[in-house]
Structure formats: C-alpha cells, structure tokens
Scaffold this active site. Structure first.
Site, mmCIF file in Angstrom:
data_model
loop_
_atom_site.group_PDB
_atom_site.id
_atom_site.type_symbol
_atom_site.label_atom_id
_atom_site.label_comp_id
_atom_site.label_asym_id
_atom_site.label_seq_id
_atom_site.Cartn_x
_atom_site.Cartn_y
_atom_site.Cartn_z
ATOM 1 N N SER A 43 0.835 -1.200 0.000
ATOM 2 C CA SER A 43 0.000 0.000 0.000
ATOM 3 C C SER A 43 0.874 1.256 0.000
ATOM 4 C CB SER A 43 -0.943 -0.048 1.208
ATOM 5 O OG SER A 43 -1.954 0.920 1.130
ATOM 6 N N ASP A 89 -8.471 -4.633 -6.377
ATOM 7 C CA ASP A 89 -7.859 -3.739 -5.383
ATOM 8 C C ASP A 89 -7.976 -2.300 -5.868
ATOM 9 O OD1 ASP A 89 -6.221 -2.251 -3.718
ATOM 10 O OD2 ASP A 89 -4.535 -3.632 -3.800
#
Length: 288
Positions: free
Chosen positions: A156, A216
């Site tokens: 991330s 995602d």
C-alpha cells in the site's frame, strides 16, 4: 515458406524477451510476509514475537524500527537464512488520519533524480521524513553484513515508499542493483518520465515485481487520466485469486490491459487486504 517461419520464430523470440522478467513466487510470498510484519509494533518486531505474522518467515536479527510523529514507519533487519538485509516500509494504518492525508494528497512535485520526473507530493513528503534515518541504519547494517543480499518491500503506502527508496539504496550500494524489490498493492507514484526512468534502470533491482490483486482499488490511484496523469512502474504481477499463488499474469509494461489496468470498477477493499491470502486487515490488530 521456410523463410516466413524463420522470421516468425525470430519475431516471437524478440517479443518474449521483451515481455519477460524474472519472478519468484516463493520470494514474493516471503517478502509479502515481511511487509505484513511491518504493521506490527516495534517491541514485537525487535523480539520477533508477533505471533503467526512473524512465524511465517525466518526471524530477523538486529531489527531496527523507526516511527515518526506522522506515524510513518519502517523496519530493517538481517535474515541469517537468506543472508539478506530486509527493509520493509509500512503501509497505511486504518486508524491513522496522518496516513490517510498522505495518501489523499494528489499533487505532484519535482523529483530530483531524473529530468522531467515528478512524483506524488504526499508520498515524497512522507519519504523525506524517514529517509535520513533509513540511510543511517542501512549503512550500519551494510558495514556489518558486507556481502549480504538486499531485499526491499512494502504494501500500500509502504509500496509507494519502497518505490522511492530503491533508487536511494541502489546509490548507497555503490550503484549496484538490490537483489529483490517487491511491492503489494502499491498506488501510482510518479509521472510518465518517472515510470520510464525506472524501466531504463531495470527497476534498480535484479528481481522486481509490483504485485496487484483483482479489484484492489488502491492500485488504481492516483488517477491515470488527465489532469492527474500518474503512471505505474512496470513489472506487474497480477493475481485474480489470492489463494492460488502460482496462477498470475505478468505484464512488463505499466498500464497493461492484461493486468490490473484492464479491471473496471475496482472497488473491493478486501482485495487490498488479501495478498497471498494473508489477513492484512485483521492480523495487525493482534500484533500491535
């Protein structure tokens, strides 16, 4: 007819050589586990007592961690089994307003290492707040383990920070590529020139992979389209199912329709928390 077949074979081999890059699933899974471990507390990491999150991989020796007032964090340690210095930059903590503000800032700033390169302002500011400490700790560890390999990873926001980190470690390593640079669910970091510069330098690594997973949403940010005009780096490894680690698509070039760029309505935050089937959202609650 023979001539046409020969030409076809030559062209096919050229295309394969252009589209191919090295990817080691076991290495990717291992570095993803270290990425997840970076979400644990400093006290648990230095003693390597963070439950199953730490039990998945070899314990790191001489672990050093750093966290600043903006809740930006990294860990660095030595894997005796791998004979490798491992650096993991932490991603966004769900409860951290500071981390979310870093992620949401979508302005660009000039990037000093290459001409016409620009990067995400929030990521660059976050990176600037940890890099001096990280350089110091890396230099100490490199002196102690002079011939070891170097692994860099992050998930991330941590993937964005790892992307900014790898050229700096490359320079500190006497302009020698790191051995593995693998991220999970990284957002876009820079502009087209930044992406090109990474490709020209082979991602500063002997092996690199920007791993993405199905829908995602984080890997679709900041936006590719004008006026934002961010672009991923290449060497993408795209998974449809997090539990089937040997089924994936490799895309050498960034923004390839065969990989995550071809996914529309990528709105499943669970995918962002499911790389290699790990509990990225739940495990950090038990190792803080």
């Amino acid at each position: 007819m023979k001539t046409q077949q020969i030409i076809f074979l030559i062209l096919s081999s050229i295309i394969l050589s252009i589209s191919a890059f090295e990817y080691d699933v076991d290495m990717a899974e291992k570095l993803s586990a270290y990425s997840l471990a970076s979400y644990c507390s400093s006290s648990r990491l230095t003693s390597w007592t963070c439950g199953k999150t730490c039990d998945r991989v070899e314990p790191l020796k001489d672990v050093k961690t750093f966290e600043n007032e903006k809740e930006l964090f990294y860990m660095i340690g030595y894997s005796q089994k791998e004979d490798a210095i491992v650096i993991a930059t932490r991603g966004t903590l769900p409860w951290s307003i500071n981390n979310w503000l870093t992620d949401l800032s979508a302005s660009k700033v000039e990037y000093q290492n290459c001409q016409k390169c620009q990067v995400h302002q929030g990521f660059q500011q976050a990176f600037s707040s940890i890099i001096d400490s990280l350089k110091t700790e890396f230099s100490k560890m490199r002196k102690q383990y002079q011939n070891s390999k170097i692994y860099i990873t992050g998930h991330s926001l941590g993937g964005a920070l790892a992307t900014l980190l790898v050229p700096e470690i490359y320079k500190l390593n006497n302009n020698m590529p790191v051995d593995a640079f693998i991220t999970q669910g990284s957002p876009r970091v820079g502009n087209q020139h930044f992406s090109n510069w990474f490709a020209e330098n082979n991602n500063f690594s002997k092996m690199s992979a920007r791993i993405t997973l199905n829908k995602d949403p984080v890997v679709q940010l900041p936006a590719y389209s004008f006026p934002f005009s961010f672009k991923h780096i290449g060497n993408e490894v795209f998974y449809k199912d997090p539990s089937i680690k040997h089924e994936f698509t490799k895309c050498l070039k960034p923004e390839d329709q065969s990989c995550s760029f071809g996914i529309y309505f990528a709105t499943n935050i669970i995918d962002h928390q499911s790389y290699f089937g790990y509990g990225w959202g739940s495990e950090l609650l038990f190792c803080r």
